[in-house]
Design a protein around this motif. Structure first.
Motif, short mmCIF file in Angstrom:
data_model
loop_
_atom_site.label_atom_id
_atom_site.label_comp_id
_atom_site.label_asym_id
_atom_site.label_seq_id
_atom_site.Cartn_x
_atom_site.Cartn_y
_atom_site.Cartn_z
N ARG A 1 0.73 -1.30 0.01
CA ARG A 1 -0.06 0.05 0.00
C ARG A 1 1.03 1.06 -0.05
NH1 ARG A 1 -5.62 -0.80 1.95
NH2 ARG A 1 -5.71 -2.97 2.30
N TRP A 2 0.25 2.58 -0.43
CA TRP A 2 1.00 3.57 -0.38
C TRP A 2 0.00 4.75 -0.10
CZ3 TRP A 2 -0.99 6.95 -4.08
CH2 TRP A 2 -1.76 6.36 -5.29
N GLN A 3 0.46 5.72 0.06
CA GLN A 3 -0.31 7.19 0.42
C GLN A 3 0.23 8.31 -0.27
OE1 GLN A 3 -0.90 7.73 4.72
NE2 GLN A 3 0.41 5.68 4.80
N VAL A 4 -0.27 9.26 -0.34
CA VAL A 4 0.03 10.48 -1.00
C VAL A 4 -1.01 11.66 -0.48
CG1 VAL A 4 -0.83 10.43 -3.36
CG2 VAL A 4 0.98 11.73 -2.74
N ASP A 5 -0.62 12.75 -0.12
CA ASP A 5 -1.47 13.94 0.26
C ASP A 5 -1.93 14.48 -1.00
OD1 ASP A 5 -1.56 13.63 3.11
OD2 ASP A 5 0.29 14.76 3.31
N TRP A 6 -3.14 14.94 -1.21
CA TRP A 6 -3.89 15.47 -2.39
C TRP A 6 -5.09 16.38 -1.92
CZ3 TRP A 6 -7.61 13.26 -6.30
CH2 TRP A 6 -7.90 14.13 -7.45
N GLN A 7 -5.06 17.63 -2.02
CA GLN A 7 -6.20 18.44 -1.87
C GLN A 7 -6.63 19.20 -3.09
OE1 GLN A 7 -7.44 18.69 1.34
NE2 GLN A 7 -5.77 17.14 1.70
N PRO A 8 -7.44 18.50 -3.97
CA PRO A 8 -7.76 18.82 -5.21
C PRO A 8 -8.78 20.01 -5.42
CG PRO A 8 -8.91 16.77 -4.72
CD PRO A 8 -8.18 17.02 -3.75
N ALA A 9 -8.74 20.82 -6.25
CA ALA A 9 -9.86 21.69 -6.46
C ALA A 9 -10.93 21.00 -7.37
CB ALA A 9 -9.23 22.97 -7.22
#
Length: 80
Positions: free
Chosen positions: A28-36
């Motif tokens: 598993r992996w993760q990434v921060d993403w705050q999309p408009a």
């Protein structure tokens, strides 16, 4: 491990979780993403120890083997 939100134009590093199934198991992996709000083409690619990354476009081959390209998923983020 890297992730793209624009179909492969730019990439950001992802964080790999600890392995749970042995040396060759999926991780598993993760990434921060705050999309408009908008449309995005998401994809993830791995890079091996020698620096070879999965391609964004698959080179043609007669048998259709070696499907090792970045799989993309189109998503739409709606406004709240």
């Amino acid at each position: 491990m890297e992730v793209t939100f624009d179909g492969g134009t730019t990439w950001v590093p992802a964080t790999l979780d600890e392995p749970t199934g042995g040396e060759w198991a999926w991780r598993r992996w993760q990434v921060d993403w705050q999309p408009a709000p908008g449309r995005y083409a998401l994809g993830a690619r791995a890079t091996d120890a020698s620096g070879r990354s999965q391609p964004v476009e698959q080179p043609w081959n007669r048998g259709g083997f070696a499907n090792n390209l970045v799989q993309r998923v189109e998503v739409v983020v709606l406004a709240e």
